[in-house]
Motif scaffolding. Sequence first.
Motif, PDB file in Angstrom:
ATOM      1  N   ASN A  73     -73.719 -27.682 -66.644  1.00 15.13           N
ATOM      2  CA  ASN A  73     -75.147 -27.555 -66.377  1.00 15.13           C
ATOM      3  C   ASN A  73     -75.541 -26.082 -66.313  1.00 15.13           C
ATOM      4  O   ASN A  73     -74.739 -25.205 -66.571  1.00 15.13           O
ATOM      5  CB  ASN A  73     -75.535 -28.314 -65.100  1.00 15.13           C
ATOM      6  CG  ASN A  73     -74.970 -27.694 -63.834  1.00 15.13           C
ATOM      7  OD1 ASN A  73     -74.675 -26.512 -63.782  1.00 15.13           O
ATOM      8  ND2 ASN A  73     -74.830 -28.502 -62.816  1.00 15.13           N
ATOM      9  N   SER A 115     -70.863 -31.866 -64.453  1.00 12.10           N
ATOM     10  CA  SER A 115     -71.778 -32.778 -63.769  1.00 12.10           C
ATOM     11  C   SER A 115     -71.071 -33.500 -62.624  1.00 12.10           C
ATOM     12  O   SER A 115     -71.329 -34.656 -62.357  1.00 12.10           O
ATOM     13  CB  SER A 115     -72.384 -33.771 -64.753  1.00 12.10           C
ATOM     14  OG  SER A 115     -71.359 -34.529 -65.354  1.00 12.10           O
ATOM     15  N   GLU A 150     -73.703 -31.121 -58.819  1.00 11.19           N
ATOM     16  CA  GLU A 150     -75.082 -31.610 -58.730  1.00 11.19           C
ATOM     17  C   GLU A 150     -75.675 -31.323 -57.359  1.00 11.19           C
ATOM     18  O   GLU A 150     -76.874 -31.061 -57.249  1.00 11.19           O
ATOM     19  CB  GLU A 150     -75.137 -33.089 -59.066  1.00 11.19           C
ATOM     20  CG  GLU A 150     -74.921 -33.333 -60.542  1.00 11.19           C
ATOM     21  CD  GLU A 150     -75.093 -34.769 -60.939  1.00 11.19           C
ATOM     22  OE1 GLU A 150     -75.120 -35.658 -60.061  1.00 11.19           O
ATOM     23  OE2 GLU A 150     -75.215 -35.008 -62.146  1.00 11.19           O
ATOM     24  N   GLU A 164     -76.657 -27.719 -57.549  1.00 11.17           N
ATOM     25  CA  GLU A 164     -77.842 -27.589 -58.400  1.00 11.17           C
ATOM     26  C   GLU A 164     -79.098 -28.005 -57.652  1.00 11.17           C
ATOM     27  O   GLU A 164     -80.130 -27.333 -57.712  1.00 11.17           O
ATOM     28  CB  GLU A 164     -77.681 -28.435 -59.666  1.00 11.17           C
ATOM     29  CG  GLU A 164     -78.881 -28.371 -60.577  1.00 11.17           C
ATOM     30  CD  GLU A 164     -78.802 -29.327 -61.749  1.00 11.17           C
ATOM     31  OE1 GLU A 164     -79.340 -28.977 -62.796  1.00 11.17           O
ATOM     32  OE2 GLU A 164     -78.220 -30.426 -61.606  1.00 11.17           O
ATOM     33  N   THR A 165     -79.017 -29.098 -56.918  1.00  9.99           N
ATOM     34  CA  THR A 165     -80.166 -29.595 -56.165  1.00  9.99           C
ATOM     35  C   THR A 165     -80.595 -28.593 -55.094  1.00  9.99           C
ATOM     36  O   THR A 165     -81.779 -28.290 -54.958  1.00  9.99           O
ATOM     37  CB  THR A 165     -79.837 -30.957 -55.529  1.00  9.99           C
ATOM     38  OG1 THR A 165     -79.530 -31.879 -56.571  1.00  9.99           O
ATOM     39  CG2 THR A 165     -80.998 -31.481 -54.698  1.00  9.99           C
ATOM     40  N   ARG A 218     -73.924 -43.507 -61.154  1.00 11.55           N
ATOM     41  CA  ARG A 218     -75.042 -43.228 -62.047  1.00 11.55           C
ATOM     42  C   ARG A 218     -75.540 -44.536 -62.679  1.00 11.55           C
ATOM     43  O   ARG A 218     -76.733 -44.755 -62.794  1.00 11.55           O
ATOM     44  CB  ARG A 218     -74.595 -42.230 -63.104  1.00 11.55           C
ATOM     45  CG  ARG A 218     -75.636 -41.376 -63.747  1.00 11.55           C
ATOM     46  CD  ARG A 218     -76.629 -40.724 -62.808  1.00 11.55           C
ATOM     47  NE  ARG A 218     -76.143 -39.639 -62.022  1.00 11.55           N
ATOM     48  CZ  ARG A 218     -76.238 -38.365 -62.318  1.00 11.55           C
ATOM     49  NH1 ARG A 218     -76.804 -37.979 -63.419  1.00 11.55           N
ATOM     50  NH2 ARG A 218     -75.786 -37.456 -61.509  1.00 11.55           N
ATOM     51  N   THR A 250     -87.082 -34.317 -57.165  1.00 15.91           N
ATOM     52  CA  THR A 250     -85.817 -34.079 -57.869  1.00 15.91           C
ATOM     53  C   THR A 250     -86.019 -33.778 -59.351  1.00 15.91           C
ATOM     54  O   THR A 250     -85.052 -33.725 -60.104  1.00 15.91           O
ATOM     55  CB  THR A 250     -84.885 -35.302 -57.736  1.00 15.91           C
ATOM     56  OG1 THR A 250     -85.478 -36.417 -58.403  1.00 15.91           O
ATOM     57  CG2 THR A 250     -84.624 -35.643 -56.286  1.00 15.91           C
ATOM     58  N   THR A 258     -83.686 -31.553 -61.610  1.00 12.28           N
ATOM     59  CA  THR A 258     -82.244 -31.755 -61.519  1.00 12.28           C
ATOM     60  C   THR A 258     -81.715 -32.578 -62.691  1.00 12.28           C
ATOM     61  O   THR A 258     -82.452 -33.324 -63.343  1.00 12.28           O
ATOM     62  CB  THR A 258     -81.870 -32.479 -60.211  1.00 12.28           C
ATOM     63  OG1 THR A 258     -82.402 -33.807 -60.241  1.00 12.28           O
ATOM     64  CG2 THR A 258     -82.400 -31.737 -58.991  1.00 12.28           C
ATOM     65  N   GLY A 259     -80.425 -32.462 -62.906  1.00 14.84           N
ATOM     66  CA  GLY A 259     -79.767 -33.241 -63.943  1.00 14.84           C
ATOM     67  C   GLY A 259     -79.843 -34.733 -63.667  1.00 14.84           C
ATOM     68  O   GLY A 259     -79.976 -35.539 -64.594  1.00 14.84           O
ATOM     69  N   ALA A 260     -79.757 -35.117 -62.410  1.00 22.16           N
ATOM     70  CA  ALA A 260     -79.826 -36.537 -62.062  1.00 22.16           C
ATOM     71  C   ALA A 260     -81.173 -37.129 -62.491  1.00 22.16           C
ATOM     72  O   ALA A 260     -81.226 -38.249 -63.011  1.00 22.16           O
ATOM     73  CB  ALA A 260     -79.618 -36.727 -60.562  1.00 22.16           C
TER      74      ALA A 260
END
Length: 136
Positions: A2, A8, A13, A16-17, A61, A102, A105-107
Amino acid sequence: MNLYGWSSSAYGESVETFLYITDQTSWGWGARELARWGGALMMWQVGKRMPKKYGIEGDLRVALYDTANDFVDNGLAGRRFAGGDAAPNLADLAAFGVLRATRQTGAFRDLMAHSRLGPWFAAMEEAVGPSARLAA
């Protein structure tokens, strides 16, 4: 990989968040860095225990995508919003608030790419309007 160089992974994550969250504050450098790294570590630790607590098995996920699709299929049931076609209700606003927070974010990106939640989210953005966050 990322934006910040981590895979990931759950810890990546979490970091990142918290990087995103703390970038939205006007905190001083020390408070911001403590919140970033301490918050990410706590979030990661809590996140490791949550699947057992709530009986979630398998890929987390995939469980997230399934839950989003269940909301679309049963919560919306063909309507524009859970509150009906005309306007969102509190359930819409609560879910939207969490997801909007969020967004960077990647999520969030994965959720939008792998579930049917995108049209509802776009309708909510249109209904709610831009963020009312006050600039510091």
